[in-house]
Design an enzyme around this catalytic site. Structure first.
Site, mmCIF file in Angstrom:
data_model
loop_
_atom_site.group_PDB
_atom_site.id
_atom_site.type_symbol
_atom_site.label_atom_id
_atom_site.label_comp_id
_atom_site.label_asym_id
_atom_site.label_seq_id
_atom_site.Cartn_x
_atom_site.Cartn_y
_atom_site.Cartn_z
ATOM 1 C CG HIS A 68 102.764 74.119 67.485
ATOM 2 N ND1 HIS A 68 102.518 73.177 68.384
ATOM 3 C CD2 HIS A 68 101.998 75.368 67.719
ATOM 4 C CE1 HIS A 68 101.692 73.652 69.266
ATOM 5 N NE2 HIS A 68 101.052 75.008 68.756
ATOM 6 C CG HIS B 145 96.095 67.659 65.892
ATOM 7 N ND1 HIS B 145 95.757 68.624 66.306
ATOM 8 C CD2 HIS B 145 96.098 66.760 67.101
ATOM 9 C CE1 HIS B 145 95.352 68.617 67.865
ATOM 10 N NE2 HIS B 145 95.842 67.424 68.199
ATOM 11 C CD GLU C 189 94.160 65.673 71.524
ATOM 12 O OE1 GLU C 189 93.379 66.763 71.353
ATOM 13 O OE2 GLU C 189 95.210 65.596 70.903
ATOM 14 C CE1 TYR D 235 94.540 75.129 74.302
ATOM 15 C CE2 TYR D 235 92.945 74.911 72.974
ATOM 16 C CZ TYR D 235 94.177 74.427 73.099
ATOM 17 O OH TYR D 235 94.699 73.501 72.581
ATOM 18 C CG HIS E 161 88.723 67.464 69.722
ATOM 19 N ND1 HIS E 161 89.579 68.240 70.590
ATOM 20 C CD2 HIS E 161 87.457 67.792 69.583
ATOM 21 C CE1 HIS E 161 88.751 69.561 70.398
ATOM 22 N NE2 HIS E 161 87.409 69.326 69.772
ATOM 23 C CG HIS F 267 90.886 68.133 67.175
ATOM 24 N ND1 HIS F 267 91.187 66.789 67.131
ATOM 25 C CD2 HIS F 267 91.918 68.313 68.194
ATOM 26 C CE1 HIS F 267 92.251 66.237 67.597
ATOM 27 N NE2 HIS F 267 92.674 67.358 68.642
#
Length: 434
Positions: free
Chosen positions: A289, A332, A338, A347, A363, A369
């Protein structure tokens, strides 16, 4: 696009010239003794005079009346929910936050509707940013704005906007963004019955394209897709109000003419727009990712390489083809903060309905989160085949500074007090017996 591209010039960071009346741009002189048609020359500087080449931002404008031709400023008598920086630490809480779309008030214009949700840093230190929301039904024909504290990034979510600036018209629809340099005068009008969206006020270095690194010369947001307006001026003698946001305060002055009276201009300190649907997405075609930095449209850098005052990141339609990989955003904790918003669609990490268009989430740095329980389970169990993520446009304002929510944001009924519940139901891993 909302209007024909003949109203725009293409490119990013170049030097542009434009005149609305042929012959109104002085030949080879910035401040001639006798400008054409009796126009008044004025320079708008976005950086120090001695900023290095490539970073020096300035525009010469030639206007019907000089900017000083106005009455003195006085405190603005109107109301909105803008909050002055610096933002207070007592409003910080160490947990994820999420909001529903705020109600759209009746009979207010763009400026009156502005609501500060969170912010970092301060305008006087020239670091950080503030996240505002707007939602309005009315437009004020004779009200003009000037933000002296920061550069503005507009992200419409509902309704098309006409943003008339000193250098020309920018029209914005959902899926597009517009940037207005610090100190440039403008007004915002809604084209549709209702308008709603997000506004970033950037106190730091002006937004620019990110360093592409190994990606090379092409990809992500390409320079040719940014559009700069052509000269267009308002020639009116009606009484106008100019609202100036200065040092966190809001002031008002009266003019007997429109401040958008620039007939010709040349320079590189200019407003611009960009269609997010033209973003050239980069992604993995093997496994794992990639970091969300591959989706950066614009960045406001700091003195620390690779660490942004603000990154503007989007999550547009794209192919997901990674093998043996959990594809949605992973769990993470991030040293960056963010704020996320959603323009349209769903989303992929939050498909259950809590994160909706016009809403947002925060976040902060080192706050845990990631995908909600149902999204995690579905992505874990689904067969891995190429999937096209379509009809979606989420974005992120990512900052190296701590975003402090305002008291209004924390106490608003739009705040989802049960946001943490989206992570309920995870089962402990099954470990082998020892």
């Amino acid at each position: 696009m909302g209007t024909s591209e003949q109203n725009y010039q293409s490119g990013f960071g170049n030097y542009f010239t434009s005149e609305s009346i042929p012959g109104s741009l002085p030949p080879n002189q910035n401040s001639p003794q006798r400008p054409p048609f009796g126009l008044y020359p004025e320079q708008i500087s976005g950086t120090a005079f001695t900023a290095p080449p490539g970073q020096n931002l300035k525009t010469w404008v030639y206007r019907v009346l000089p900017s000083v031709a106005q009455q003195g400023f006085r405190p603005w008598a109107g109301k909105n929910n803008l909050v002055k920086s610096p933002f207070h630490p007592e409003s910080s809480i160490p947990e994820p936050l999420r909001w529903d779309p705020f109600p759209i008030p009746a009979k207010v214009d763009f400026f009156e509707s502005l609501t500060t949700l969170c912010g970092a840093g301060s305008h006087d230190s020239r670091t950080g940013s503030a996240v505002h929301l707007y939602g309005f039904e009315a437009s004020h024909e004779n009200r003009y704005l000037c933000f002296g504290d920061g550069e503005l990034l507009l992200v419409p979510q509902l309704g098309t906007l006409k943003v008339l600036t000193e250098l020309g018209l920018i029209d914005l629809e959902p899926g597009e963004i517009g940037v207005i340099p610090r100190g440039l005068k403008f007004k915002v009008q809604g084209v549709d019955p209702v308008s709603r969206g997000y506004l970033l006020e950037n106190y730091g270095e002006p937004l620019r394209l990110p360093w592409r690194g190994p990606i090379g010369a092409n990809g992500l947001a390409n320079e040719r897709d940014f559009l700069v307006p052509r000269a267009r001026f308002e020639d009116t003698s009606r009484s106008c109000e100019l609202i100036f946001k200065f040092d966190g305060g809001i002031y008002s002055a009266t003019l007997n003419h429109s401040p958008l009276n620039v007939v010709a201009w040349h320079g590189n300190y200019v407003p611009y727009k960009y269609d997010l649907r033209k973003f050239n997405t980069i992604n993995t075609v093997s496994y794992d990712h990639p970091d969300p930095s591959i989706f950066t449209v614009l960045t406001s850098p700091t003195n620390l390489p690779g660490t942004a005052n603000i990154d503007f990141v989007i999550f547009p339609p794209r192919w997901m083809v990674a093998e043996k990989t959990f594809r949605p955003p992973y769990f993470h904790r991030n040293v960056m903060s963010e704020y996320m918003g959603l323009v349209y669609g769903v989303y992929d990490a939050k498909p259950s309905g809590g994160f909706v268009p016009g809403g947002g989430s925060l976040h902060n740095m080192m706050t845990s989160h990631g995908p909600e329980t149902t999204a995690f389970q579905a992505a874990t169990d689904e067969p891995l085949k190429p999937i096209y993520q379509e009809n979606t446009m989420a974005f992120m304002f990512e900052s190296s500074l701590l975003y402090r929510p305002t008291p209004f944001a924390l106490s608003s009924p739009a705040r989802q007090k049960n946001y943490q519940d989206c992570w309920n139901g995870f089962k402990p891993a099954t470990l082998p017996r020892r």
